[in-house]
Design a protein around this motif. Structure first.
Motif, PDB file in Angstrom:
ATOM      1  N   PHE A  32      30.964  67.407  87.535  1.00 24.10           N
ATOM      2  CA  PHE A  32      30.885  66.966  88.921  1.00 24.10           C
ATOM      3  C   PHE A  32      29.422  66.820  89.327  1.00 24.10           C
ATOM      4  O   PHE A  32      28.740  67.817  89.575  1.00 24.10           O
ATOM      5  N   GLY A  33      28.939  65.584  89.381  1.00 27.99           N
ATOM      6  CA  GLY A  33      27.584  65.341  89.858  1.00 27.99           C
ATOM      7  C   GLY A  33      27.500  65.674  91.331  1.00 27.99           C
ATOM      8  O   GLY A  33      28.437  65.436  92.092  1.00 27.99           O
ATOM      9  N   SER A  43      26.560  70.304  98.992  1.00 30.70           N
ATOM     10  CA  SER A  43      25.966  71.629  99.182  1.00 30.70           C
ATOM     11  C   SER A  43      26.746  72.697  98.419  1.00 30.70           C
ATOM     12  O   SER A  43      27.891  72.489  98.000  1.00 30.70           O
ATOM     13  N   ASP A  44      26.137  73.859  98.282  1.00 30.92           N
ATOM     14  CA  ASP A  44      26.820  74.983  97.647  1.00 30.92           C
ATOM     15  C   ASP A  44      28.077  75.364  98.426  1.00 30.92           C
ATOM     16  O   ASP A  44      29.111  75.669  97.830  1.00 30.92           O
ATOM     17  N   ARG A  69      22.591  70.595  84.595  1.00 28.80           N
ATOM     18  CA  ARG A  69      21.726  69.500  85.039  1.00 28.80           C
ATOM     19  C   ARG A  69      22.173  68.276  84.257  1.00 28.80           C
ATOM     20  O   ARG A  69      22.033  68.238  83.036  1.00 28.80           O
ATOM     21  N   GLY A  70      22.739  67.288  84.952  1.00 36.28           N
ATOM     22  CA  GLY A  70      23.246  66.097  84.301  1.00 36.28           C
ATOM     23  C   GLY A  70      22.220  64.976  84.297  1.00 36.28           C
ATOM     24  O   GLY A  70      21.328  64.921  85.150  1.00 36.28           O
ATOM     25  N   GLN A  71      22.354  64.102  83.324  1.00 33.59           N
ATOM     26  CA  GLN A  71      21.494  62.925  83.245  1.00 33.59           C
ATOM     27  C   GLN A  71      22.377  61.733  82.916  1.00 33.59           C
ATOM     28  O   GLN A  71      23.314  61.832  82.126  1.00 33.59           O
ATOM     29  N   HIS A  72      22.076  60.596  83.519  1.00 32.24           N
ATOM     30  CA  HIS A  72      22.888  59.401  83.304  1.00 32.24           C
ATOM     31  C   HIS A  72      22.030  58.161  83.515  1.00 32.24           C
ATOM     32  O   HIS A  72      20.966  58.213  84.121  1.00 32.24           O
ATOM     33  N   GLU A  82      20.627  64.962  87.994  1.00 28.59           N
ATOM     34  CA  GLU A  82      21.120  65.628  89.187  1.00 28.59           C
ATOM     35  C   GLU A  82      21.732  66.972  88.831  1.00 28.59           C
ATOM     36  O   GLU A  82      22.141  67.196  87.691  1.00 28.59           O
ATOM     37  N   ARG A  83      21.782  67.831  89.843  1.00 34.23           N
ATOM     38  CA  ARG A  83      22.509  69.083  89.657  1.00 34.23           C
ATOM     39  C   ARG A  83      23.978  68.737  89.466  1.00 34.23           C
ATOM     40  O   ARG A  83      24.505  67.822  90.092  1.00 34.23           O
ATOM     41  N   THR A  84      24.636  69.498  88.604  1.00 34.56           N
ATOM     42  CA  THR A  84      26.002  69.210  88.218  1.00 34.56           C
ATOM     43  C   THR A  84      26.776  70.516  88.104  1.00 34.56           C
ATOM     44  O   THR A  84      26.212  71.539  87.744  1.00 34.56           O
ATOM     45  N   LYS A  85      28.045  70.458  88.418  1.00 35.87           N
ATOM     46  CA  LYS A  85      28.947  71.578  88.174  1.00 35.87           C
ATOM     47  C   LYS A  85      29.862  71.167  87.018  1.00 35.87           C
ATOM     48  O   LYS A  85      30.506  70.111  87.069  1.00 35.87           O
TER      49      LYS A  85
END
Length: 127
Positions: A32-33, A43-44, A69-72, A82-85
């Motif tokens: 989840f980006g 937000s958290d 931390r995702g990259q695309h 971006e931060r990612t879950k």
């Protein structure tokens, strides 16, 4: 936002044999980006609410959430991060889990204006 949609499934469908007490299962990884296309970030507090209201009821037996931390690369070729879950769920009821996962993905996309949620599924032995 993670683009494009990719549904990756290991081949063939299940491990050949699982040593007891393990059983054949499917590991589902959902990325989840947190960046919003309109600007800002999920937000958290928004993530915690989504997890409690949408994800957990679909998989009440358990799941794991990992901060990543995702990259695309977007359609224009620009690489972004971006931060990612990362949500990891192991299911023993394949393919019944698919509608649950689809509901989670659809809700996240609509609620937070995301284009897609990256998804990976693979057969595993679990127990």
């Amino acid at each position: 936002m993670l683009c494009p949609t990719l549904f990756a499934c290991a081949q063939p469908g299940a491990p050949a044999a699982c040593a007891a007490p393990l059983k054949p299962a499917v590991e589902v990884n959902l990325y989840f980006g947190r960046d919003r296309p309109s600007g800002g970030e999920v937000s958290d507090a928004e993530w915690a609410s989504f997890l409690a209201e949408i994800v957990t009821p679909q998989f009440p037996a358990g799941l794991t959430v990992i901060d990543a931390r995702g990259q695309h690369r977007d359609p224009a070729g620009v690489i972004g991060a971006e931060r990612t879950k990362l949500v990891v769920v192991v299911v023993f009821d394949a393919p019944a889990h698919r509608s649950k996962v689809a509901s989670i993905v659809d809700t996240y996309r609509k609620r937070f204006g995301q284009h897609e949620v990256f998804r990976v599924e693979q057969p595993v032995c679990a127990g």
